[in-house]
Scaffold this motif. Structure first.
Motif, PDB file in Angstrom:
ATOM      1  N   LEU A  99       0.804  -1.217   0.000  1.00  7.26           N
ATOM      2  CA  LEU A  99       0.000   0.000   0.000  1.00  7.26           C
ATOM      3  C   LEU A  99       0.839   1.270   0.000  1.00  7.26           C
ATOM      4  O   LEU A  99       0.307   2.357   0.214  1.00  7.26           O
ATOM      5  CB  LEU A  99      -0.940  -0.004   1.208  1.00  7.26           C
ATOM      6  CG  LEU A  99      -1.948  -1.150   1.262  1.00  7.26           C
ATOM      7  CD1 LEU A  99      -2.780  -1.061   2.527  1.00  7.26           C
ATOM      8  CD2 LEU A  99      -2.823  -1.162   0.027  1.00  7.26           C
ATOM      9  N   ASP A 100       2.123   1.141  -0.242  1.00  7.11           N
ATOM     10  CA  ASP A 100       3.047   2.284  -0.262  1.00  7.11           C
ATOM     11  C   ASP A 100       2.979   3.127   1.011  1.00  7.11           C
ATOM     12  O   ASP A 100       2.963   4.356   0.972  1.00  7.11           O
ATOM     13  CB  ASP A 100       2.794   3.165  -1.494  1.00  7.11           C
ATOM     14  CG  ASP A 100       3.250   2.487  -2.760  1.00  7.11           C
ATOM     15  OD1 ASP A 100       4.189   1.678  -2.681  1.00  7.11           O
ATOM     16  OD2 ASP A 100       2.661   2.752  -3.827  1.00  7.11           O
ATOM     17  N   LEU A 101       2.922   2.475   2.138  1.00  7.42           N
ATOM     18  CA  LEU A 101       2.949   3.149   3.428  1.00  7.42           C
ATOM     19  C   LEU A 101       4.374   3.113   3.964  1.00  7.42           C
ATOM     20  O   LEU A 101       5.255   2.481   3.385  1.00  7.42           O
ATOM     21  CB  LEU A 101       2.006   2.451   4.409  1.00  7.42           C
ATOM     22  CG  LEU A 101       0.538   2.379   3.989  1.00  7.42           C
ATOM     23  CD1 LEU A 101      -0.242   1.510   4.955  1.00  7.42           C
ATOM     24  CD2 LEU A 101      -0.065   3.769   3.932  1.00  7.42           C
ATOM     25  N   THR A 102       4.594   3.795   5.074  1.00 10.86           N
ATOM     26  CA  THR A 102       5.932   3.753   5.663  1.00 10.86           C
ATOM     27  C   THR A 102       6.201   2.362   6.211  1.00 10.86           C
ATOM     28  O   THR A 102       5.304   1.704   6.745  1.00 10.86           O
ATOM     29  CB  THR A 102       6.068   4.786   6.799  1.00 10.86           C
ATOM     30  OG1 THR A 102       5.074   4.517   7.779  1.00 10.86           O
ATOM     31  CG2 THR A 102       5.912   6.185   6.261  1.00 10.86           C
ATOM     32  N   ARG A 103       7.420   1.929   6.068  1.00 11.88           N
ATOM     33  CA  ARG A 103       7.804   0.595   6.531  1.00 11.88           C
ATOM     34  C   ARG A 103       7.777   0.521   8.040  1.00 11.88           C
ATOM     35  O   ARG A 103       8.011   1.500   8.731  1.00 11.88           O
ATOM     36  CB  ARG A 103       9.201   0.254   6.033  1.00 11.88           C
ATOM     37  CG  ARG A 103       9.256  -0.007   4.552  1.00 11.88           C
ATOM     38  CD  ARG A 103      10.624  -0.363   4.118  1.00 11.88           C
ATOM     39  NE  ARG A 103      11.159  -1.432   4.990  1.00 11.88           N
ATOM     40  CZ  ARG A 103      12.191  -2.187   4.689  1.00 11.88           C
ATOM     41  NH1 ARG A 103      12.833  -2.002   3.562  1.00 11.88           N
ATOM     42  NH2 ARG A 103      12.615  -3.114   5.501  1.00 11.88           N
ATOM     43  N   LEU A 104       7.510  -0.663   8.530  1.00 18.43           N
ATOM     44  CA  LEU A 104       7.529  -0.896   9.973  1.00 18.43           C
ATOM     45  C   LEU A 104       8.980  -1.040  10.437  1.00 18.43           C
ATOM     46  O   LEU A 104       9.877  -1.321   9.643  1.00 18.43           O
ATOM     47  CB  LEU A 104       6.752  -2.164  10.306  1.00 18.43           C
ATOM     48  CG  LEU A 104       5.253  -2.102  10.036  1.00 18.43           C
ATOM     49  CD1 LEU A 104       4.621  -3.454  10.284  1.00 18.43           C
ATOM     50  CD2 LEU A 104       4.581  -1.056  10.897  1.00 18.43           C
ATOM     51  N   TYR A 161       9.744  -7.155  11.614  1.00 16.84           N
ATOM     52  CA  TYR A 161      10.216  -8.208  10.708  1.00 16.84           C
ATOM     53  C   TYR A 161      10.779  -9.388  11.498  1.00 16.84           C
ATOM     54  O   TYR A 161      10.650 -10.535  11.092  1.00 16.84           O
ATOM     55  CB  TYR A 161      11.262  -7.655   9.742  1.00 16.84           C
ATOM     56  CG  TYR A 161      10.649  -6.705   8.739  1.00 16.84           C
ATOM     57  CD1 TYR A 161      10.108  -7.180   7.556  1.00 16.84           C
ATOM     58  CD2 TYR A 161      10.587  -5.343   8.985  1.00 16.84           C
ATOM     59  CE1 TYR A 161       9.529  -6.324   6.641  1.00 16.84           C
ATOM     60  CE2 TYR A 161      10.007  -4.477   8.082  1.00 16.84           C
ATOM     61  CZ  TYR A 161       9.476  -4.970   6.910  1.00 16.84           C
ATOM     62  OH  TYR A 161       8.895  -4.129   6.015  1.00 16.84           O
ATOM     63  N   TRP A 162      11.389  -9.096  12.639  1.00 13.27           N
ATOM     64  CA  TRP A 162      11.882 -10.185  13.493  1.00 13.27           C
ATOM     65  C   TRP A 162      10.727 -10.965  14.094  1.00 13.27           C
ATOM     66  O   TRP A 162      10.835 -12.170  14.304  1.00 13.27           O
ATOM     67  CB  TRP A 162      12.801  -9.644  14.580  1.00 13.27           C
ATOM     68  CG  TRP A 162      14.167  -9.349  14.067  1.00 13.27           C
ATOM     69  CD1 TRP A 162      14.684  -8.122  13.767  1.00 13.27           C
ATOM     70  CD2 TRP A 162      15.184 -10.286  13.744  1.00 13.27           C
ATOM     71  NE1 TRP A 162      15.959  -8.252  13.293  1.00 13.27           N
ATOM     72  CE2 TRP A 162      16.303  -9.570  13.269  1.00 13.27           C
ATOM     73  CE3 TRP A 162      15.274 -11.674  13.827  1.00 13.27           C
ATOM     74  CZ2 TRP A 162      17.466 -10.183  12.877  1.00 13.27           C
ATOM     75  CZ3 TRP A 162      16.450 -12.293  13.424  1.00 13.27           C
ATOM     76  CH2 TRP A 162      17.521 -11.550  12.960  1.00 13.27           C
ATOM     77  N   LEU A 163       9.609 -10.291  14.372  1.00 16.28           N
ATOM     78  CA  LEU A 163       8.436 -11.000  14.879  1.00 16.28           C
ATOM     79  C   LEU A 163       7.890 -11.983  13.846  1.00 16.28           C
ATOM     80  O   LEU A 163       7.273 -12.984  14.198  1.00 16.28           O
ATOM     81  CB  LEU A 163       7.338 -10.013  15.281  1.00 16.28           C
ATOM     82  CG  LEU A 163       7.495  -9.337  16.623  1.00 16.28           C
ATOM     83  CD1 LEU A 163       6.350  -8.344  16.843  1.00 16.28           C
ATOM     84  CD2 LEU A 163       7.534 -10.340  17.742  1.00 16.28           C
ATOM     85  N   SER A 164       8.131 -11.705  12.578  1.00 14.32           N
ATOM     86  CA  SER A 164       7.689 -12.621  11.531  1.00 14.32           C
ATOM     87  C   SER A 164       8.387 -13.970  11.629  1.00 14.32           C
ATOM     88  O   SER A 164       7.877 -14.981  11.144  1.00 14.32           O
ATOM     89  CB  SER A 164       7.954 -12.021  10.147  1.00 14.32           C
ATOM     90  OG  SER A 164       7.200 -10.851   9.973  1.00 14.32           O
ATOM     91  N   MET A 165       9.541 -13.992  12.274  1.00 15.31           N
ATOM     92  CA  MET A 165      10.273 -15.247  12.440  1.00 15.31           C
ATOM     93  C   MET A 165       9.585 -16.191  13.428  1.00 15.31           C
ATOM     94  O   MET A 165       9.966 -17.353  13.552  1.00 15.31           O
ATOM     95  CB  MET A 165      11.698 -14.969  12.937  1.00 15.31           C
ATOM     96  CG  MET A 165      12.588 -14.353  11.897  1.00 15.31           C
ATOM     97  SD  MET A 165      12.955 -15.554  10.637  1.00 15.31           S
ATOM     98  CE  MET A 165      12.312 -14.743   9.215  1.00 15.31           C
ATOM     99  N   LEU A 166       8.558 -15.707  14.106  1.00 15.44           N
ATOM    100  CA  LEU A 166       7.816 -16.576  15.009  1.00 15.44           C
ATOM    101  C   LEU A 166       7.000 -17.615  14.245  1.00 15.44           C
ATOM    102  O   LEU A 166       6.674 -18.669  14.792  1.00 15.44           O
ATOM    103  CB  LEU A 166       6.896 -15.744  15.906  1.00 15.44           C
ATOM    104  CG  LEU A 166       7.577 -14.893  16.959  1.00 15.44           C
ATOM    105  CD1 LEU A 166       6.534 -14.074  17.717  1.00 15.44           C
ATOM    106  CD2 LEU A 166       8.375 -15.738  17.909  1.00 15.44           C
TER     107      LEU A 166
END
Length: 90
Positions: free
Chosen positions: A36-41, A46-51
């Protein structure tokens, strides 16, 4: 209620499912701003995605523990039915 005893891996399967769900939500939350072309988190998201893979691994370990426990119970029942007493180790 179930009449079967609780297997040792049941808790691991439940915890793995919860951790997997949290990781899945974090993965969706990190991909939405990219589309959605928003600001990146922040990197932490991204580390939480490793869960997600961690939760899958924990759940699989629980499933394998349940399978081993079921196999041991089955062997013990077969040994008791044949009258051999205890199953041979190994």
């Amino acid at each position: 209620m179930s009449d079967r005893p609780d297997d040792p891996g049941d808790v691991l399967v439940r915890v793995g499912g919860i951790v997997f769900g949290i990781g899945m939500l974090a993965t969706v939350a990190t991909f939405v701003p990219l589309f959605l072309d928003l600001t990146r988190l922040p990197t932490f998201a991204y580390w939480l995605s490793m869960l997600m893979p961690l939760g899958l691994l924990v759940a699989l370990v629980g499933l394998f523990a349940n399978a081993r426990s079921s196999s041991r119970r089955r062997r013990a029942r077969q040994a008791a039915a044949t009258g051999t007493g205890t199953a041979a180790a190994g």
